[in-house]
Scaffold this motif. Structure first.
Motif, short mmCIF file in Angstrom:
data_model
loop_
_atom_site.label_atom_id
_atom_site.label_comp_id
_atom_site.label_asym_id
_atom_site.label_seq_id
_atom_site.Cartn_x
_atom_site.Cartn_y
_atom_site.Cartn_z
N LEU A 227 31.65 46.67 45.71
CA LEU A 227 32.04 45.52 44.91
C LEU A 227 31.87 45.79 43.42
N LEU A 228 30.81 46.49 43.06
CA LEU A 228 30.59 46.86 41.66
C LEU A 228 31.71 47.76 41.15
N CYS A 229 32.11 48.74 41.96
CA CYS A 229 33.20 49.64 41.56
C CYS A 229 34.51 48.87 41.39
N LEU A 230 34.80 47.96 42.31
CA LEU A 230 36.01 47.15 42.19
C LEU A 230 35.97 46.28 40.94
N PHE A 231 34.83 45.70 40.66
CA PHE A 231 34.68 44.87 39.47
C PHE A 231 34.89 45.71 38.20
N LEU A 232 34.28 46.90 38.14
CA LEU A 232 34.43 47.75 36.95
C LEU A 232 35.87 48.23 36.79
N LEU A 233 36.52 48.54 37.89
CA LEU A 233 37.92 48.95 37.82
C LEU A 233 38.78 47.81 37.29
N GLY A 234 38.57 46.61 37.79
CA GLY A 234 39.30 45.45 37.30
C GLY A 234 39.01 45.16 35.83
N ALA A 235 37.75 45.32 35.42
CA ALA A 235 37.39 45.10 34.02
C ALA A 235 38.08 46.11 33.11
N CYS A 236 38.10 47.38 33.51
CA CYS A 236 38.77 48.41 32.71
C CYS A 236 40.26 48.12 32.59
N TYR A 237 40.90 47.74 33.70
CA TYR A 237 42.31 47.41 33.67
C TYR A 237 42.59 46.25 32.72
N ASN A 238 41.77 45.21 32.81
CA ASN A 238 41.96 44.05 31.93
C ASN A 238 41.74 44.40 30.47
N LEU A 239 40.75 45.23 30.18
CA LEU A 239 40.52 45.64 28.79
C LEU A 239 41.72 46.43 28.26
#
Length: 161
Positions: free
Chosen positions: A9-21
């Motif tokens: 879940l942490l990896c998915l969250f970080l991936l989504g955060a990077c994409y949004n940034l």
């Protein structure tokens, strides 16, 4: 088991955060060069990740580009949009690369590797066509829909005798 789920879940969250940034970061035009309005090369600091976002970025600036680089002929106008990637170089540093050199830049490093993120063909007599770095082709129809164009691929079948 809980640890694996947490890490996933942490990896998915970080991936989504990077994409949004990446997607909220504005695309800045660094340089634009026009050859009599027929071919316009635009260098940007980065491009959006998805084909849809690249095309949307272009369409949002389409009128501005046409006003700034007008062409009054009856053939298509081409827009080559590339990101700066590794920066400017020259033929000595990159002798085996396909380079686009900008004569107005008075420096030894005045070339970019031709790594086009988006190529746009504006034709007054047909639909606008988009070619992306994912090797897809899209058309902008008269009712402003973006549709993919299916490419005919050669499968290496020998049909001759």
């Amino acid at each position: 088991m809980k640890r694996k789920l947490f890490v996933m879940l942490l990896c998915l969250f970080l991936l989504g955060a990077c994409y949004n940034l990446w997607t909220i970061r504005p695309v800045n035009i660094i340089y634009a060069y026009s050859e009599e309005g027929i071919t316009v090369t635009i260098v940007v600091d980065h491009m959006p990740w998805t084909d849809r976002d690249k095309i949307a970025w272009y369409l949002a600036r389409r009128d501005e580009f046409k006003k700034k680089y007008p062409y009054y002929g009856n053939i298509w106008q081409s827009y080559y949009i590339t990101d700066i990637s590794d920066g400017f170089t020259n033929y000595e540093k990159s002798p085996h690369e396909d380079l686009f050199c900008i004569p107005e830049i008075k420096s030894d490093d005045n070339c970019l590797v031709k790594n086009y993120s988006l190529i746009v063909y504006e034709d007054p007599d047909s639909d606008t066509r988009f070619f992306t770095d994912s090797e897809m082709e899209y058309r902008l129809t008269s009712d402003t829909k973006i549709v993919p164009v299916l490419q005919k691929k050669s499968w290496g079948v020998n049909t001759g005798g």
